[in-house]
Design a protein around this motif. Structure first.
Motif, PDB file in Angstrom:
ATOM      1  N   UNK A 138      51.795  99.685 -19.266  1.00 29.50           N
ATOM      2  CA  UNK A 138      50.765  99.664 -20.340  1.00 29.50           C
ATOM      3  C   UNK A 138      50.228  98.159 -20.279  1.00 29.50           C
ATOM      4  N   UNK A 139      50.846  97.066 -18.626  1.00 27.10           N
ATOM      5  CA  UNK A 139      49.940  95.961 -18.296  1.00 27.10           C
ATOM      6  C   UNK A 139      50.458  95.280 -18.450  1.00 27.10           C
ATOM      7  N   UNK A 140      50.415  93.996 -17.789  1.00 23.36           N
ATOM      8  CA  UNK A 140      51.244  93.071 -18.178  1.00 23.36           C
ATOM      9  C   UNK A 140      50.396  91.761 -18.726  1.00 23.36           C
ATOM     10  N   UNK A 158      54.537  96.404 -29.606  1.00 22.35           N
ATOM     11  CA  UNK A 158      53.135  96.463 -29.617  1.00 22.35           C
ATOM     12  C   UNK A 158      53.282  95.743 -30.826  1.00 22.35           C
ATOM     13  N   UNK A 159      51.574  95.411 -31.289  1.00 24.84           N
ATOM     14  CA  UNK A 159      51.690  94.037 -32.223  1.00 24.84           C
ATOM     15  C   UNK A 159      52.877  94.187 -33.244  1.00 24.84           C
ATOM     16  N   UNK A 209      48.886  97.782 -31.316  1.00 24.58           N
ATOM     17  CA  UNK A 209      48.392  97.630 -30.319  1.00 24.58           C
ATOM     18  C   UNK A 209      49.021  96.591 -28.979  1.00 24.58           C
ATOM     19  N   UNK A 210      48.827  97.073 -28.164  1.00 23.38           N
ATOM     20  CA  UNK A 210      49.623  96.245 -27.320  1.00 23.38           C
ATOM     21  C   UNK A 210      49.096  94.881 -26.427  1.00 23.38           C
ATOM     22  N   UNK A 211      50.213  93.748 -26.757  1.00 25.27           N
ATOM     23  CA  UNK A 211      49.598  92.460 -26.052  1.00 25.27           C
ATOM     24  C   UNK A 211      48.190  92.454 -25.248  1.00 25.27           C
ATOM     25  N   UNK A 215      49.222  86.788 -33.428  1.00 27.99           N
ATOM     26  CA  UNK A 215      50.649  87.961 -33.577  1.00 27.99           C
ATOM     27  C   UNK A 215      51.570  86.686 -33.234  1.00 27.99           C
ATOM     28  N   UNK A 216      51.485  85.903 -32.650  1.00 27.78           N
ATOM     29  CA  UNK A 216      52.501  84.078 -32.554  1.00 27.78           C
ATOM     30  C   UNK A 216      52.587  83.677 -33.490  1.00 27.78           C
TER      31      UNK A 216
END
Ligand SMILES: Nc1ncnc2c1ncn2[C@@H]1O[C@H](COP(=O)(O)OP(=O)(O)O)[C@@H](O)[C@H]1O
Ligand SMILES: [Mg+2]
Lengths: 253, 268
Positions: free
Chosen positions: A248-250, B106-107, B144-146, B157-158
């Motif tokens: 998923x990438x960094x 994820x979030x 969602x992912x960062x 998110x932090x």
């Protein structure tokens, strides 16, 4: 989306095989058979079962060596990555192992462990382990300080930091080390069969060469490459399954 | 200078009035030969937002990490809620300048990560994290992912992660410096609402004078070489006037000017 890479893979395979066929027909060397001759030889070895018997023999040191290399390689790599003193002690050994010419080590291994399975397993390990160790330790050392600090500030134990931060963060590099290690292990297994005692696939290669049955020789070489490719693909599946986030990438900034 | 009148008045009235959530007393810290902090003392009143403002390299991050218990100090004492700090604790939560999110999570998992480390059960911690994800304005982004989020959203998110653990003291290290200007303004307004609603103590590191004056109940100005607290300023009149009016308030503008006057000589 998913079909395009597959199509490309098939296309590039067709190109390689086509080139092989043409090169065999010219021929570039009397010892170089065409693709079709080689595949026919492969099919006939599959028909009489000889290739499967050969693999039963070859896979023993290969699988054993790879399992040992993966297990201890990752373990030792984690340890070296986590402890500066341990790195000072053991780091150089693996760097030497990775750069030393393996063929020079084989007589020593045979002297110590004889010509049986043990020596062959050792050859696979010597080939596969250093890159696994070095990749793992490098990845561990390069875990971003800020996410380690983050975990500590939220009260992570040392074990949490290892399991929830360092290992997932290092896993893409660990897996690329595993892939390189597996490739090297395949080379090691065949080399052991060519240099120590001719058994398994190595035996097919050296025997067919000695009787000038080049199609069988190339069929055996082709089959080992095919097996390695399948194995590497399975490893990639395992990686995607274990560490979903890796593809998923960094977050870079 | 005009400055000295304000600050000496402020220093006198500031400290005895409210009780402190965090006390820093005579703290020194050296990195090898570099004296990062020297004999620094500072009180952080409970329920307020205190900014640490100063040129880069004056030891703001060092001080914050020492308060967080992430960095040992050489001498002096830190107390949080009356207890001496010896390491990280449940009474403090950190918001990082570079967000420090887990790229593979994820979030929802990121926001719940502080609770995960405390051993809170999955359903419970996710319920809490979801509440704070909503509070910071990220509802709908839980899965969602960062890398799929903008910088501003990542920092939200932090923030949700830090709020979820319900610590009494929030430590924020230049939380908005990697965020674009418009997002940053929105963040600053949200910070004011958060301070009002959450009843927590905020320690906020920034290098932006406007940001410090805009969000702070108290501003500590740190100067380097030797590193020290040079002034403590407590804006008084514009806090209650509504977020739209602050930037036009004459006290706001005066304080911004005066801080700049005292910092300009330290800018290379
Ligand atoms: N890990 C470190 N090792 C050595 N020196 C450091 C380290 N961290 C910070 N410093 C030095 O300490 C001083 C204060 O740094 P820092 O707390 O990061 O300042 P700020 O956050 O105000 O920019 C600087 O001079 C910096 O170079
Ligand atoms: Mg800093």
């Amino acid at each position: 989306m998913n079909n395009r890479p597959l199509l490309l893979k098939l296309l590039s395979a067709a190109l390689v095989f086509g080139a092989w066929e043409i090169a065999g027909r010219i021929p570039i060397s009397y010892a170089f058979p065409t693709f079709i001759e080689s595949m026919t030889a492969l099919l006939s070895m599959m028909g009489d079962g000889s290739i499967f018997l050969a693999y039963a023999e070859t896979l023993k040191p290969l699988v054993l060596g790879l399992v040992i290399s993966a297990f201890f390689g990752i373990g030792i790599g984690l340890w070296i990555g986590l402890s500066a003193r341990f790195e000072w002690l053991f780091g150089p050994i693996f760097i030497v192992m990775q750069t030393a010419p393996l063929a020079a080590l084989i007589p020593i291994l045979v002297m110590v462990y004889g010509i049986g399975l043990t020596s062959k397993v050792f050859v696979v390990c010597v080939m596969a382990m250093p890159v696994i160790v070095l990749n793992t330790s490098g990845a561990v050392r390069n875990t971003p300080q800020s996410i380690k600090d983050m975990a500590k500030s939220f009260l992570a134990s040392d074990r949490d930091v290892l399991v929830k931060i360092i290992i997932p963060a290092a896993s893409p590099i660990i897996f690329s080390g595993l892939r390189l290690g597996v490739s090297a292990g395949f080379i090691g297994a065949i080399l052991a069969e060519l240099k120590i005692t001719p058994t398994g696939v190595g035996d097919i290669i050296s025997y067919s060469r000695s009787v000038a049955d080049y199609p069988s020789m190339y069929a055996a070489i082709f089959s080992i490459i095919l097996l390695a490719v399948i194995f590497l693909n399975l490893l990639e599946k395992l990686e995607n399954y274990m560490f979903e986030g890796n593809n998923r990438g960094y977050v870079s900034d | 200078m005009a400055m000295s009148q304000i600050d000496s008045a402020a220093v006198k009235t500031a400290q005895p009035l409210v009780d402190s959530a965090v006390s820093v007393r005579n703290v020194s810290k050296k990195y090898g030969d570099v004296q990062a902090l020297k004999d620094l003392s500072l009180e952080f009143p409970k329920g307020e937002l205190t900014s640490l403002l100063g040129p880069s390299g004056c030891g703001k991050t060092t001080l914050l990490k020492i308060i967080a218990g992430l960095l040992p100090h050489d001498s002096g004492q830190i107390e949080v809620g009356g207890k001496t700090v010896t390491g990280p604790g449940p009474d403090r939560a950190f918001v990082f300048q570079d967000f420090a999110l887990l790229p593979w999570a994820n979030v929802l998992r990121n926001a719940a990560f502080g609770l995960e480390l405390r051993g809170v059960a999955k359903s419970e911690r996710e319920a809490i994290a979801e509440k704070y994800i909503r509070e910071v304005g990220l509802a709908g982004f839980e899965n969602k992912f960062p890398h799929q989020l903008s910088g501003g959203m990542r920092q939200r998110v932090g923030l949700a992660r830090a709020l979820s653990v319900n610590a009494q003291v929030l430590l924020l290290d230049e939380p908005f410096s990697a965020v674009d200007e418009q997002t940053r303004r929105k963040f600053q307004e949200d910070m004011l609402a958060l301070v009002a609603n959450e009843k927590k103590t905020f320690i906020f590191v920034t290098h932006s004078i406007e940001e410090a004056v805009y969000v702070s109940d108290q501003i500590a100005i740190l100067l380097p070489r030797p590193s020290r607290v040079s002034e403590i300023i407590r804006p008084t009149s514009f806090r209650g006037k509504g977020v739209e009016n602050i930037r036009r308030d004459s006290e706001y503008l005066d304080i911004v000017d005066e801080i700049w006057a005292s910092l300009r000589s330290y800018v290379e």
